[in-house]
Design an enzyme around this catalytic site. Structure first.
Site, PDB file in Angstrom:
ATOM      1  N   GLU A   1     -16.948  10.846   4.071  1.00  0.00           N
ATOM      2  CA  GLU A   1     -16.428   9.515   4.382  1.00  0.00           C
ATOM      3  C   GLU A   1     -15.508   9.060   3.259  1.00  0.00           C
ATOM      4  OE1 GLU A   1     -19.233   6.300   4.513  1.00  0.00           O
ATOM      5  OE2 GLU A   1     -20.411   7.065   2.838  1.00  0.00           O
TER       6      GLU A   1
ATOM      7  N   ASP B   1       0.863  -1.168   0.000  1.00  0.00           N
ATOM      8  CA  ASP B   1       0.000   0.000   0.000  1.00  0.00           C
ATOM      9  C   ASP B   1       0.910   1.233   0.000  1.00  0.00           C
ATOM     10  OD1 ASP B   1      -2.253   1.578   0.043  1.00  0.00           O
ATOM     11  OD2 ASP B   1      -3.230   0.436   1.617  1.00  0.00           O
TER      12      ASP B   1
END
Length: 818
Positions: free
Chosen positions: A564, A217
């Protein structure tokens, strides 16, 4: 071995970009078809359609890569390696990235994940892979965002690990032959996932036989050594060696440039590095990176496929199937097209960007929900009513009244320095209100660095009306706002906090106002948001007076990807780091819906969100509730089709809608106890697998045949529609196991009065494997099973059967039952 692989001419190796995005359409690479966010696709319970969606996505991705090759240079997001699907389990609705997943159930996630991989990678029988898909984030990742760079998961239940968190990864590796796996940020038992040999070597490669690539990542290797994070390595060289030895082949980041130093220091050998290089070159051979163009069918896909009519129709089809009707008192829906006794309200009704979700591309056009409704009835009136989280008046964006060089929008110029010196590395036109951040290691534009950058945005605002307007900027670090040569704001310094700048000016209709925004960002978070709006404040009485005698209100609310998402800076109560601290609908919307209900209005509430919202009061104050997710570029048309009955909703919830915050365990507790429909002991407001229709269905099991369950489904109503037949199992002897767990489903479309017998397979090894605490393994255990057949996970929608199963063959034969 870094995400930007330069060309090596002496070896005939072309440049390669490992980092591209295709969460729900080609992302961050210009115009593309924008499909509904993936949690909405999961609500379709239709992996066949999802596979078609990602076949279209891979067509557009290949076309864009072909064009980049022809240009002579491939930039980030233009490659053939796509970091999707996200198959983490959406265990807690507060997680900001849950919208990227396929819900809370391992079985549904597996089926959807396999459909995505097959759509992206192409036919298994062909010489080349179409793209390289990536299963992420391995392993156990599912929030919270604010602590992911420091979090250490210890003493994780082996049952939760193998029965909940790992099944989808195992299936995508072994059945889907996924090309890549991305390791997550957090630590497990002290080791970061990207340096965790137990997960990357023992489980992934040795037990599951994974032969593909592992990619980190973004900035996850930095977390090994940067002060204040995991602290398991002394420096970048040590961190790089640890990651490669553990099995991380490609880094999203720049630590791996220190690998030569690590070799000299004896931290790693060339042979260990060769293992990774071999795997990444193998992957490039598999997509035909070194072969002649005429030998590869995928190299012939033209740019004309991008955002074409067929793909837009596909976006509409999947958006329709994603719609979940949660409530419909007295059959208030569907509406009549000629009914003018309707008004549209709410902060999400006319917001196109909300519909795109996160990690999206740019659609050539977006049908907002308001526009979709007005396609049915152009006379429908609209009042915003309130904002998403605040009662700060009604804000009307005037960005579409800005032009630059004869085109709508603002011209954006970017420099990979903080002083706007030299030639810009990228120039583009911003056609919608500016909303940029580098959250999740996202660059502002292709070719622009993540930090130490500057930008200039220029456009001419020509208002249609004389009024007071607000120029609103939300950004970090330095910014200047200049209008007609006058500097209205000059905050030209680095800062640790996000700043909000609002400047009100009186404008005259038809007069030109030249707007220039200069911006620089030094390091860490980069945020730049700008819009020009007209604000009006209205009292409750004024709003009701505007509504007048209109009796039906379509209120389009919920939340937004601006609230979000991944590791965001959100200056709103109830949100932290992109996650939510509360699942309740924001109070300003709750009060508005109650006001409308108390005034005697029929309220049709359309909820837009990437996660479950606590809607207990709304279930009392709204006559109908439609869950629309972030429905993509065609979402407004899909919502309107459902509201007006041109499409009969058949979507089912892939997550549990809890009643309120008190239903939820601690967010940072990764135990599955009392989480999701499989373990939740409370009374959900709207349960997993739930969704209403404008017709009714009768579901009856018919026979068990060669390891398959055959179920008869009859449309007993008056209109055509779809039902999702669901099969759940439970082993009564396993008292610590799930209350029930999904092990089969089938979506079936029926005309009124029509019956079909559908196959819901469940008695192969995959479907009956459960956790065996005696051996600490996932396996089939002969014995008594409870079988549930029905239309949702709630008990009243299921028919229960007892069955004794003595053995299960891989060929799905010889199943004994009584």
């Amino acid at each position: 071995m870094m995400d930007r692989s330069p060309a090596i001419p002496r070896l005939g190796i072309p440049e390669f970009q490992w980092w591209s995005e295709a969460l729900h359409g080609v992302g961050r690479n210009g115009y593309a078809t924008v499909f509904p966010v993936t949690i909405g696709m999961a609500a379709s319970f239709d992996e066949s359609l999802v596979n078609k969606v990602f076949t279209a996505v891979s067509d557009e991705a290949r076309a864009k890569n072909n064009e980049a090759i022809r240009s002579g240079h491939i930039e980030r997001y233009q490659g053939l390696s796509f970091w999707t699907p996200n198959i983490n389990i959406f265990r807690d609705p507060r997680w900001g990235r849950g919208q990227e997943t396929y819900g809370e159930d391992p079985f549904l996630t597996t089926r959807m994940g396999l459909a995505v991989v097959r759509g992206l990678q192409g036919s298994e029988g062909y010489k080349y892979k179409k793209l390289l898909a990536c299963a992420k984030h391995f392993a156990v990742h599912s929030g919270p965002e604010w602590s992911r760079h420091t979090l250490n998961l210890e003493n994780l239940s082996q049952r939760d690990l193998w029965e909940t968190y790992l099944p989808a990864f195992k299936a995508l590796v072994q059945k889907g032959k996924v090309a890549e796996v991305m390791c997550a940020y957090q630590r497990i038992d002290g080791d970061p996932c990207c340096g965790n040999s137990n997960y990357l070597q023992k489980i992934l490669r040795n037990e599951w036989g994974f032969k593909g690539m592992v990619v980190s990542d973004c900035s996850a290797i930095s977390d090994f050594w940067v002060p204040g994070r995991h602290g398991v390595s002394a420096n970048a060289a040590d961190a790089s060696a640890k990651a490669v030895i553990a099995g991380t082949d490609v880094e999203c980041g720049s630590n791996y440039k220190n690998l030569p130093e690590a070799i000299k220091a004896g931290k790693i050998t060339e042979k260990q590095i060769d293992a990774s290089v071999t795997r990444l070159l193998q992957a490039r051979f598999e997509v035909g990176d070194f072969d002649n163009e005429k030998d590869n069918t995928y190299r012939k896909i033209p740019m004309s496929v991008v955002a074409n009519a067929n793909h837009k129709q596909l976006a509409l089809n999947i958006a329709r199937e994603s719609m979940v009707l949660l409530q419909n008192w007295n059959n208030v829906l569907p509406l009549a097209k000629g009914d003018n006794d309707i008004i549209v309200m709410g902060p999400n009704a006319n917001d196109s960007v909300m519909q795109w979700g996160n990690y999206s591309g740019y659609p050539t056009s977006t049908i907002t929900i308001l526009k979709g409704i007005r396609e049915k009835n152009p006379n429908i009136k609209y009042i915003q009513g309130c904002g998403l989280t605040r009662d700060d008046g009604v804000s009307t964006s005037l960005f579409d009244e800005i032009t630059s060089n004869g085109r709508k929008g603002m011209t954006a110029e970017y420099w990979n320095n903080m002083t706007m010196t030299g030639k810009p590395v990228r120039t583009q036109t911003m056609t919608t209100a500016i909303n940029l951040s580098n959250g999740g290691a996202t660059v502002f534009a292709p070719g622009v660095n993540l930090d130490s950058i500057s930008a200039r945005y220029k456009g001419t605002f020509t208002p249609k009306e004389s009024q007071k307007v607000s120029l609103s900027i939300h950004c970090d670090d330095g910014v200047r706002l200049i209008v007609n040569g006058d500097t209205l704001a000059n905050e030209w310094k680095s800062r640790a906090r996000i700043q909000n700048i609002n400047r009100e000016i009186d404008v005259v209709a038809g007069k030109k106002y030249n707007i220039q925004i200069d911006y620089f960002q030094k390091k860490d978070v980069a945020v730049m948001q700008f819009d020009i709006v007209h604000k009006t404040m209205q009292t409750k009485e004024e709003l009701l007076a505007q509504i007048g005698n209109i009796n039906k209100v379509i209120f389009v609310g919920g939340i937004s990807p601006s609230l979000e998402g991944e590791e965001m800076k959100v200056d709103e109560p109830g949100f932290r780091g992109g996650d939510r601290t509360s699942i309740e609908l924001p109070q300003v919307q709750r009060d508005m819906i109650k006001m409308l209900h108390d005034a005697g209005k029929t309220v049709i509430y359309v909820n837009c969100s990437g996660s479950a919202i606590g809607l207990e009061p709304e279930a009392d104050n709204a006559d109908a509730i439609l869950q629309a997710w972030y429905p993509g570029e065609q979402g407004g048309r899909a919502v309107a089709d459902v509201l007006y009955g041109d499409y009969n909703p058949g979507g089912k919830l892939p997550i549990t809608f809890y009643r309120h915050d008190s239903d939820l365990p601690d967010f940072e507790d990764y135990s599955m106890a009392n989480r999701t429909y499989r373990y939740f002991k409370g009374n959900a407001l709207f349960p997993f697998g739930y969704g209403l229709s404008y017709t009714t269905f009768d579901v009856k099991p018919q026979e068990f045949k060669n390891g398959h369950l055959m179920v008869s489904v009859t449309n007993t109503g008056k209109v055509a529609g779809s039902e999702v037949v669901q099969l759940y199992i439970r082993r009564p002897a396993d008292t610590n196991g799930p209350i029930k767990t999904l092990r089969g489903y089938k979506r079936v479309f029926l005309q009124p009065g029509e019956s079909k017998v559908v196959d819901v397979a469940y008695t192969d090894t995959e479907h009956l494997e459960l956790w065996d605490s005696a051996t600490n393994t996932m396996r089939f255990i002969p014995g008594d099973y409870e079988i549930y057949i029905g239309t949702s996970s709630q008990r009243k929608d299921l028919k229960k059967y007892m069955m004794t199963i003595s053995k299960v063959a891989e060929t799905q034969e010889d199943t004994e039952s009584n």
